[in-house]
Motif scaffolding. Structure first.
Motif, PDB file in Angstrom:
ATOM      1  N   ILE A 215     116.607 -15.468  43.241  1.00  0.00           N
ATOM      2  CA  ILE A 215     117.565 -16.309  43.962  1.00  0.00           C
ATOM      3  C   ILE A 215     116.866 -17.596  44.372  1.00  0.00           C
TER       4      ILE A 215
ATOM      5  N   LYS B 226     121.283 -18.249  40.815  1.00  0.00           N
ATOM      6  CA  LYS B 226     120.520 -17.039  40.492  1.00  0.00           C
ATOM      7  C   LYS B 226     120.072 -17.063  39.033  1.00  0.00           C
TER       8      LYS B 226
ATOM      9  N   ASP C 192     116.097  -9.963  39.325  1.00  0.00           N
ATOM     10  CA  ASP C 192     116.988 -10.972  39.894  1.00  0.00           C
ATOM     11  C   ASP C 192     116.180 -11.937  40.746  1.00  0.00           C
TER      12      ASP C 192
END
Length: 198
Positions: free
Chosen positions: A191, A172, A189
């Protein structure tokens, strides 16, 4: 729609289409889930990493003189520290990884198989580097109840899984950009999805 044409560029050559690529990124990433309020100046600064890497690769689609789709990849070792960080933390040898940047296409050109072509071009290019064992890309994480999520929104997870990619919750990053309607940039965020190619 005119007959589409395709170009390939590597390393410093990529800088010659920065204006086209910046405009396309701003247009495509304005939509959910990125909601990106971009600027050409920010884009050109962001894209410098590709021109600085002799092994970076761009494949782009033009309709007449307008870039309508593009995709990039670069050896992970040539990427920024924020992209490399989660791989180093997970003890993955960054010399063996190719990072896939944007895969962007204007909406009227979708459904023509170009999304698969983008992955084919990047994977074939990465496969030419004997040390490359893994390809990866990252996607933004947005909550299910995000107020700007369209009712008919379909994430690309199924498409990516069919291409052989797996979401890796250990990998991440946080990237910062200005959302539509925001006055200051905030961290998002991200991923990573990975695929072993050897």
């Amino acid at each position: 729609m005119n007959q589409l044409t395709f170009i390939k560029k590597t390393g410093q050559e990529i800088a010659s289409v920065f204006d086209d690529l910046a405009q396309l990124r701003i247009e495509v990433f304005k939509a959910f889930p990125y909601l990106y309020e971009g600027s050409v100046a920010y884009e050109k600064d962001y894209l410098k990493v590709y021109a600085a890497s002799k092994n970076a690769f761009l494949f782009a689609v033009y309709d007449d003189k307008k870039m309508v789709g593009a995709t990039t990849c670069i050896p992970l070792i040539d990427e920024t520290d924020e992209v490399k960080k989660p791989f180093l933390k997970a003890n993955i040898d960054i010399n063996t990884v190719f990072y896939f940047g944007e895969s962007i296409l204007l909406s009227k050109y979708r459904g023509l198989g170009l999304g698969h072509r983008f992955f084919d071009e990047r994977e074939n290019y990465a496969h030419g580097f004997k040390q490359c064992k893994m390809t990866c890309f990252c996607s933004v994480v947005r909550p299910e109840n995000h107020p700007m999520r369209p009712e008919n929104y379909q994430p690309l997870d199924e498409f990516w899984i069919k291409r052989g990619y797996q979401k890796n919750a250990q990998l991440k990053s946080q990237f910062e950009w200005l959302d539509i309607g925001e006055s200051i940039a905030t961290e998002k965020d991200m991923i990573y999805w990975t695929k072993n190619i050897r």
